[in-house]
Design an enzyme around this catalytic site. Structure first.
Site: not given
Ligand SMILES: NC(=O)c1ccc[n+]([C@@H]2O[C@H](COP(=O)([O-])OP(=O)(O)OC[C@H]3O[C@@H](n4cnc5c(N)ncnc54)[C@H](O)[C@@H]3O)[C@@H](O)[C@H]2O)c1
Length: 249
Positions: A143, A156
């Site tokens: 990401s 995350y």
């Protein structure tokens, strides 16, 4: 070397496992690989969510026996493996003060340990003596937050930064027989994004994204298909950003 242009069905006959392939970006990757002639199979903890007609195997990427069993089932049916896309992931939006160790460990287990386990478990099935265009592929899905960081996304961001570092290590260790690359998508319109607190304000409106909107799952899948296909034959260890220009390095 002549420029071997590839069109038609560049992945004809090839077999890919796509984790998290039942929904969102993973389902789009399965469909895109299949449209190029591949047999792409979703390895998903919840295959019931998969689009009708797509093939799935139940698999929890955090569990070694589950991952090994999924590869055994795939091999029993097709007898070959040309690539894996480690896309399964979960998101956690919480301030550090509210993030329990169980929360943190769960995100790392799915998003990072799952990527390691998939690569390790795929190895016995890969042929490492293939011509350049047909070398086995490992495509990981990180990401842009693995580069950028973001408040309330500590677990995350750590997991995705780990995927980027792991990709580079695997690319070096598995060269020259296996090519390993990572996608770093920006906000992409899936269930995961829709669950974010800011979805309706900056995310949905594309604020801060030069191309003016978030990605579709299909747009991320096009980049995955490129990394799985013959046209990326001289790429390994790269991070391919699919983010509409939101983060430039
Ligand atoms: N949507 C975004 O904005 C965005 C942006 C950047 C990166 N990503 C990454 O892209 C990947 C796909 O995200 P998405 O938006 O499609 O998410 P999603 O929530 O829509 O789909 C995730 C899929 O992963 C599966 N899954 C979850 N845990 C699993 C496990 N333990 N084992 C096997 N499968 C499991 C789910 O069942 C689901 O099918 C993730 O790694 C995510 O972090 C998403």
């Amino acid at each position: 070397m002549p420029n071997q242009l590839t069109d038609g069905l560049p992945l004809a006959g090839k077999v890919f496992a796509v984790t998290g392939g039942a929904r969102g970006i993973g389902a789009a990757i399965v469909a895109t690989l299949n449209a190029r002639g591949a047999n792409a199979v979703a390895f998903d903890i919840d295959p019931s969510a998969a689009p009708a007609g797509s093939e799935s195997i139940t698999c929890d990427v955090t569990d070694e026996a589950s991952v090994k069993g999924a590869f055994e089932s795939l091999n029993a049916k097709y007898g070959r493996l040309d690539g894996i896309v480690s896309n399964a992931g979960i998101m956690l939006e919480k301030p550090v003060a509210d993030t329990t160790l169980e929360d943190f460990d769960r995100v790392i287990a799915v998003n990072l340990r799952g990527v390691f386990l998939m690569a390790k478990s795929a190895l016995p099935y890969f042929r490492t003596d293939m011509p350049d265009a047909d070398k086995p592929r490992i495509v990981n899905v990180a990401s842009e937050l693995g580069h950028l960081g973001r408040p309330e996304y500590s677990a995350y961001c750590a997991s995705k930064g780990g995927v980027i570092a792991l990709t580079r290590a695997l690319a070096r260790e598995f060269a020259p027989g296996i090519l390993v690359n990572t996608l770093a998508p920006g906000p992409t319109d899936t269930d995961m994004l829709r669950a974010e607190k800011n979805y309706d304000s900056w995310v949905k409106d594309g604020e801060g994204i030069p191309l003016g909107r978030v990605a579709t799952a299909e747009e991320v899948a096009l980049a995955a298909a490129f990394l799985c296909g013959p046209d990326s034959r001289f790429m390994t260890g790269t991070i391919v950003d699919v983010n509409g220009g939101a983060a430039m390095y």
